[in-house]
Each structure stands twice: as C-alpha cells, then as structure tokens.
Scaffold this motif. Sequence first.
Motif, PDB file in Angstrom:
ATOM      1  N   GLY A  42     -11.385   3.470  -4.632  1.00  0.00           N
ATOM      2  CA  GLY A  42     -11.067   3.454  -3.503  1.00  0.00           C
ATOM      3  C   GLY A  42      -9.872   2.728  -3.048  1.00  0.00           C
ATOM      4  O   GLY A  42      -9.553   2.093  -2.104  1.00  0.00           O
ATOM      5  N   LEU A  43      -8.749   2.458  -4.146  1.00  0.00           N
ATOM      6  CA  LEU A  43      -7.496   2.151  -3.880  1.00  0.00           C
ATOM      7  C   LEU A  43      -6.772   2.751  -2.858  1.00  0.00           C
ATOM      8  O   LEU A  43      -6.827   4.114  -2.900  1.00  0.00           O
ATOM      9  CB  LEU A  43      -6.730   2.059  -5.036  1.00  0.00           C
ATOM     10  CG  LEU A  43      -5.388   1.415  -5.164  1.00  0.00           C
ATOM     11  CD1 LEU A  43      -5.296  -0.010  -4.757  1.00  0.00           C
ATOM     12  CD2 LEU A  43      -4.477   1.557  -6.378  1.00  0.00           C
ATOM     13  N   SER A  44      -6.126   2.287  -1.927  1.00  0.00           N
ATOM     14  CA  SER A  44      -5.645   3.037  -0.797  1.00  0.00           C
ATOM     15  C   SER A  44      -4.243   3.626  -1.055  1.00  0.00           C
ATOM     16  O   SER A  44      -3.658   4.632  -0.477  1.00  0.00           O
ATOM     17  CB  SER A  44      -5.323   2.033   0.462  1.00  0.00           C
ATOM     18  OG  SER A  44      -4.506   1.045   0.276  1.00  0.00           O
ATOM     19  N   ASN A  45      -3.382   2.990  -2.339  1.00  0.00           N
ATOM     20  CA  ASN A  45      -2.236   3.547  -2.627  1.00  0.00           C
ATOM     21  C   ASN A  45      -2.445   4.935  -3.299  1.00  0.00           C
ATOM     22  O   ASN A  45      -3.416   5.393  -3.452  1.00  0.00           O
ATOM     23  CB  ASN A  45      -1.751   2.639  -3.995  1.00  0.00           C
ATOM     24  CG  ASN A  45      -1.451   1.438  -3.364  1.00  0.00           C
ATOM     25  OD1 ASN A  45      -2.236   0.590  -3.174  1.00  0.00           O
ATOM     26  ND2 ASN A  45      -0.156   0.862  -3.425  1.00  0.00           N
ATOM     27  N   LYS A  46      -1.103   5.695  -3.014  1.00  0.00           N
ATOM     28  CA  LYS A  46      -1.180   7.079  -3.872  1.00  0.00           C
ATOM     29  C   LYS A  46      -1.123   6.932  -5.231  1.00  0.00           C
ATOM     30  O   LYS A  46      -0.398   5.799  -5.775  1.00  0.00           O
ATOM     31  CB  LYS A  46       0.291   7.855  -3.364  1.00  0.00           C
ATOM     32  CG  LYS A  46       0.091   9.237  -3.941  1.00  0.00           C
ATOM     33  CD  LYS A  46       1.548   9.787  -3.569  1.00  0.00           C
ATOM     34  CE  LYS A  46       1.845  10.045  -2.059  1.00  0.00           C
ATOM     35  NZ  LYS A  46       2.991  10.738  -1.807  1.00  0.00           N
ATOM     36  N   ASN A  81     -16.249  -1.936  -4.850  1.00  0.00           N
ATOM     37  CA  ASN A  81     -16.237  -0.520  -5.056  1.00  0.00           C
ATOM     38  C   ASN A  81     -16.560  -0.349  -6.246  1.00  0.00           C
ATOM     39  O   ASN A  81     -17.102   0.890  -6.593  1.00  0.00           O
ATOM     40  CB  ASN A  81     -15.092  -0.226  -4.519  1.00  0.00           C
ATOM     41  CG  ASN A  81     -14.573  -0.190  -3.150  1.00  0.00           C
ATOM     42  OD1 ASN A  81     -15.391  -0.570  -2.114  1.00  0.00           O
ATOM     43  ND2 ASN A  81     -13.306  -0.117  -2.951  1.00  0.00           N
ATOM     44  N   PRO A  92       0.897  -1.254  -0.162  1.00  0.00           N
ATOM     45  CA  PRO A  92      -0.051   0.050  -0.103  1.00  0.00           C
ATOM     46  C   PRO A  92       0.777   1.331   0.000  1.00  0.00           C
ATOM     47  O   PRO A  92       0.387   2.372  -0.389  1.00  0.00           O
ATOM     48  CB  PRO A  92      -0.945  -0.299   1.161  1.00  0.00           C
ATOM     49  CG  PRO A  92      -0.161  -0.971   2.175  1.00  0.00           C
ATOM     50  CD  PRO A  92       0.712  -2.046   1.160  1.00  0.00           C
ATOM     51  N   ASP A  93       2.082   1.060   0.468  1.00  0.00           N
ATOM     52  CA  ASP A  93       2.899   2.298   0.244  1.00  0.00           C
ATOM     53  C   ASP A  93       3.662   2.653  -1.114  1.00  0.00           C
ATOM     54  O   ASP A  93       4.431   3.413  -1.313  1.00  0.00           O
ATOM     55  CB  ASP A  93       4.017   2.098   1.120  1.00  0.00           C
ATOM     56  CG  ASP A  93       3.739   2.067   2.642  1.00  0.00           C
ATOM     57  OD1 ASP A  93       2.694   2.926   3.067  1.00  0.00           O
ATOM     58  OD2 ASP A  93       4.242   1.240   3.515  1.00  0.00           O
TER      59      ASP A  93
END
Length: 410
Positions: free
Chosen positions: A207-211, A248, A182-183
Amino acid sequence: MTVLSVTPQNIRATLLLRQEIALLDVRHEAEFATGHPLFAANMAAGRIVLEAELRLPRKDVPIVLYDNGEGLVAAAAGELQALGYENVAALGGGLQGWKAAGYEVFEDVNSYAKAFGELVESRRHTPSLSADEVAALISDKANIAILDVRRFDEYATMNIPGSVSVPGAELVLRAGRAAPDPDTTIIVNCAGRTRSIIGTQSLINAGLSNKVRALRNGTIGWTLAKHELEHGAGKRGDVGPFEGAADNARDVAYRAGVRHIGAAELAALENDARRTLYRFDVRDAEEYAAGHLTGFGHYAGGQLVQEIDMAAPVRGARIALTDDKSVRADMTASWLAQMGWEVYVLEGGYEGRLEIGPPHVVPRPDPAHRYRRPYEGTGVAEQAMQAYLDWEYGLVDQLRRDGTHGFYVI
C-alpha cells in the motif's frame, strides 16, 4: 550398494499432494543448471557431508537422488545413510527417466522462484520502465529514487547510477526513508527480472502511496541498452517505514495464508517429528550476529524468496520466520506462502536471552563446479544476457506445461 528406486510418476504424485520430498540432483551446480525437474534441489555428491544436516534437518525425510548417468547416486546415498538418513531412494532412470516420462525440465538455478516471479508479473501486470526511460529520468534529474534489491555485495560490484542498496525484504521497512516525498517515483532494480518484480509488487501490495516501477530487465537490460553502470558504490538505505507499513505488511501476509504464532505454537511445530521445519531469521546479517533466537538460521528475506530451493530443499516442509520488526518476516512469508509453502511468522521472542554470533556459512563450491549466472559480475557476453532474458520470458508457459507448481498470486 543397492538403492531403492522411485518412479517419476510417484514423485510427481508426491509433489501434487504436497507431501514432503527432497528431490536432490547430486551433480555439480554447473551440470544441474543445464536441466532439472522444477522442484529439484542441487546437492553435489561431494558436498553432502558439508550441507546435508543443515539443509535436511529431519533424518527420516523422503530423499530421492538422481544424476544424468554419471554414476554418482550410489555413493551419494551411502554418504547420506552414513549421516543417519533413513529414507533414501533413487529416481528411476535418473534425469533421462524423468524426461522419458514426458515431464518438464527447467534450466538455470533458483528456477522455480524465477518462474514464480514471471507468474506474478503476468497476473498482476507489475508496472515497469525500460532502461532508456529510466536513463532519461536520471538525465532530466526527475524526482525518482532507485532502490537496488540485490545483496549488498552484488550492488557494490555494479549498480545503476545514483541507486541505493535496499535488499529485497527491507523495501517496505525502508521505503519511507528512501522516498519521504509521496510524489517521488520509486524504481526497483535487480540484475535481471525476478527480484525487481517481487520488490516492486511488495511495495504495491503493502500500500505504498508512491508510484513504483520495476527497471525492466535490471542491470542486464541497462547493459544491453548501452548505458553505463557504476562500480564500487556503498549507499545503504536507512530504516524508515512509511505510515501504516507494519499493519499493511501483516495484512498482506494474512491474505496470503500466513499464520502468526507464539512460543508455544513454535514448540509444537518443533516437536512434530513427522514434519520438517525450517527456521529462518530474515533480518540482515549484522542484526542477526548481534542477537538472534536459538535454533533460527540466517537468510535475508529477499534472498530467501529468490533462493528458496537452496535454503529449503524439502518441498512440502514447514517454514517459520522471525524478525524483531515483523515487517520483513511478513512480506517474506507472504511470497513463500504464494509459492505453496506452509509458513508461520513467530511473534516476539526477542525480550529474552539471545544467542550472539555471525551466521553459519558453508564453504562455497569450487569455482570450476559452480554455474556462472549471466547476471553476476562484469564482462558477461551480451548474447548470454539476452538468452537469459529470453529464457525467463518463457517460464510461465513452462510452468503451465509442468503442472506441479501449486503457485497462486494474491
């Protein structure tokens, strides 16, 4: 032969009321790209026999033809009538009549999809990085994943170093495998702007948590910044959705106004003789060839959004999409709905008998008649690349002046 005439004002009213119309430019694509109404589609007079029955599935759909004084309309109307089309007319005054009425003319091809992409960026402030910023991240061996959303053949021709091919509608389905950490910062690129904007915003909407960041101006921007491209790459992203991706994606489609239907509802749409229905399988070509639903043609989802004027020239028609994993259909449908289409996603259907065989492919136009995109291939002049970018930057203002688009952005 005599062809009935329709005024530019009547055509504009039809577009504003979202009634069905196929406004067809019967010049060659290279001439079409020099200027056309926003929702015009190109069907060169010499290609009507090849293309009409695939692209215009309803024989009594209102068709309006025009050229720019070349005298192509009468023969084109005759070709269509010989194929059984019953409602063929001409644009009064042709392209010059459209201009004389004070209406906007758009250059290039796939213009309204590109204009929509610019509208998305302006409304959602889709985040992006410059070519120099991405090059610095690559040099620093930063925790990034560069996902190229073009067709695989475009990617193989030239790509950002280290990038992986994940064509547009595949992003939400494959991002979890492409960037399991996720980073990791995901950088989405295409050749210019539209597909990278839509791809980046797709991951954000889902809604992907990654930047997630778009590579600003794609391979064109990379080239103009004097960075080297790779050639002949073959890295394909594997399937691996992130947690919650399917739910999502369905929610994104719901918010855009997409409706999910079953076989009975699809049959009702197919039996409605008053409306045109386009049916597209938005998976990749290999999956389609291995088994697809009867009546559904193939159009990969990312390209369908980019090339919707080519795939569905009847503005105001209905569109039904299918995908055995649902994610690609939902994300594709969400964008088409925001572009003003009435879109449905078919649920299921893959449990029964499937048709086997590759997608139907229409022969490509003579290269002499085709418009050469400033972002395709190698060896394109920098001046042409910059002019193309400058044109895209002005599309939002041109949409505002035109006033017929009916786009919205969720």
